[in-house]
Design a protein around this motif. Structure first.
Motif, short mmCIF file in Angstrom:
data_model
loop_
_atom_site.label_atom_id
_atom_site.label_comp_id
_atom_site.label_asym_id
_atom_site.label_seq_id
_atom_site.Cartn_x
_atom_site.Cartn_y
_atom_site.Cartn_z
N THR A 39 -76.24 -14.94 16.82
CA THR A 39 -75.60 -13.70 17.25
C THR A 39 -76.31 -13.13 18.47
O THR A 39 -75.67 -12.70 19.42
CB THR A 39 -75.63 -12.67 16.10
OG1 THR A 39 -74.97 -13.23 14.97
CG2 THR A 39 -74.95 -11.39 16.50
N VAL A 40 -77.63 -13.14 18.45
CA VAL A 40 -78.41 -12.63 19.58
C VAL A 40 -78.16 -13.49 20.81
O VAL A 40 -77.97 -12.96 21.91
CB VAL A 40 -79.92 -12.59 19.22
CG1 VAL A 40 -80.77 -12.35 20.45
CG2 VAL A 40 -80.18 -11.52 18.18
N THR A 42 -75.50 -15.25 21.51
CA THR A 42 -74.14 -14.96 21.97
C THR A 42 -74.10 -13.65 22.73
O THR A 42 -73.47 -13.54 23.78
CB THR A 42 -73.18 -14.91 20.77
OG1 THR A 42 -73.25 -16.13 20.05
CG2 THR A 42 -71.76 -14.66 21.22
N GLU A 43 -74.81 -12.64 22.20
CA GLU A 43 -74.84 -11.35 22.86
C GLU A 43 -75.55 -11.43 24.21
O GLU A 43 -75.11 -10.83 25.20
CB GLU A 43 -75.54 -10.33 21.96
CG GLU A 43 -75.32 -8.91 22.36
CD GLU A 43 -75.82 -7.93 21.32
OE1 GLU A 43 -76.25 -6.86 21.73
OE2 GLU A 43 -75.76 -8.24 20.11
N PHE A 46 -73.20 -12.97 26.66
CA PHE A 46 -72.18 -12.00 27.05
C PHE A 46 -72.72 -11.06 28.12
O PHE A 46 -72.07 -10.83 29.15
CB PHE A 46 -71.71 -11.20 25.83
CG PHE A 46 -70.88 -10.00 26.19
CD1 PHE A 46 -69.56 -10.15 26.58
CD2 PHE A 46 -71.43 -8.72 26.16
CE1 PHE A 46 -68.80 -9.05 26.93
CE2 PHE A 46 -70.67 -7.62 26.50
CZ PHE A 46 -69.35 -7.79 26.88
N TRP A 47 -73.92 -10.52 27.90
CA TRP A 47 -74.47 -9.56 28.86
C TRP A 47 -74.85 -10.24 30.17
O TRP A 47 -74.74 -9.63 31.23
CB TRP A 47 -75.67 -8.82 28.26
CG TRP A 47 -75.23 -7.82 27.24
CD1 TRP A 47 -75.48 -7.86 25.91
CD2 TRP A 47 -74.42 -6.66 27.46
NE1 TRP A 47 -74.88 -6.78 25.29
CE2 TRP A 47 -74.24 -6.03 26.21
CE3 TRP A 47 -73.85 -6.09 28.59
CZ2 TRP A 47 -73.50 -4.86 26.06
CZ3 TRP A 47 -73.12 -4.92 28.44
CH2 TRP A 47 -72.95 -4.32 27.20
#
Length: 93
Positions: A39-40, A42-43, A46-47
């Motif tokens: 999750t981290v 992926t985040e 994204f950023w």
């Protein structure tokens, strides 16, 4: 049975149960951490892509702003030259 076999089997049973409990805890909480890491990641991706997009848009806007400033400067010079011509035309009669 020998008096030493019963405590040894008890110790082996306790060791087995503790190992099983430890393996279960690692499986239970280790699996959740892998999802958190994904999750981290992926985040972060994204950023990073959002940052690149924002930088691209900022560069385009800075180029447009520079073009507008150049056009403003050109128009000011034209207005100044037209005012000079007008003043010279008014001074001649």
């Amino acid at each position: 049975m020998s008096p030493f076999l019963l405590p040894m089997f008890g110790f082996m049973l306790v060791t087995f149960l503790l190992g099983f409990a430890l393996a279960w805890l690692i499986w239970k909480f280790g699996h959740g951490q892998m999802q958190d890491i994904e999750t981290v990641n992926t985040e972060i991706d994204f950023w990073r892509s959002n940052l690149e997009q924002c930088r691209f848009e900022r560069d385009n806007e800075q180029k447009a702003l520079a073009a507008i400033r150049e056009e403003k400067s050109l128009l000011k010079r034209r207005v100044a030259s037209l005012e000079d011509r007008l003043q010279q035309a008014q001074a001649k009669p």
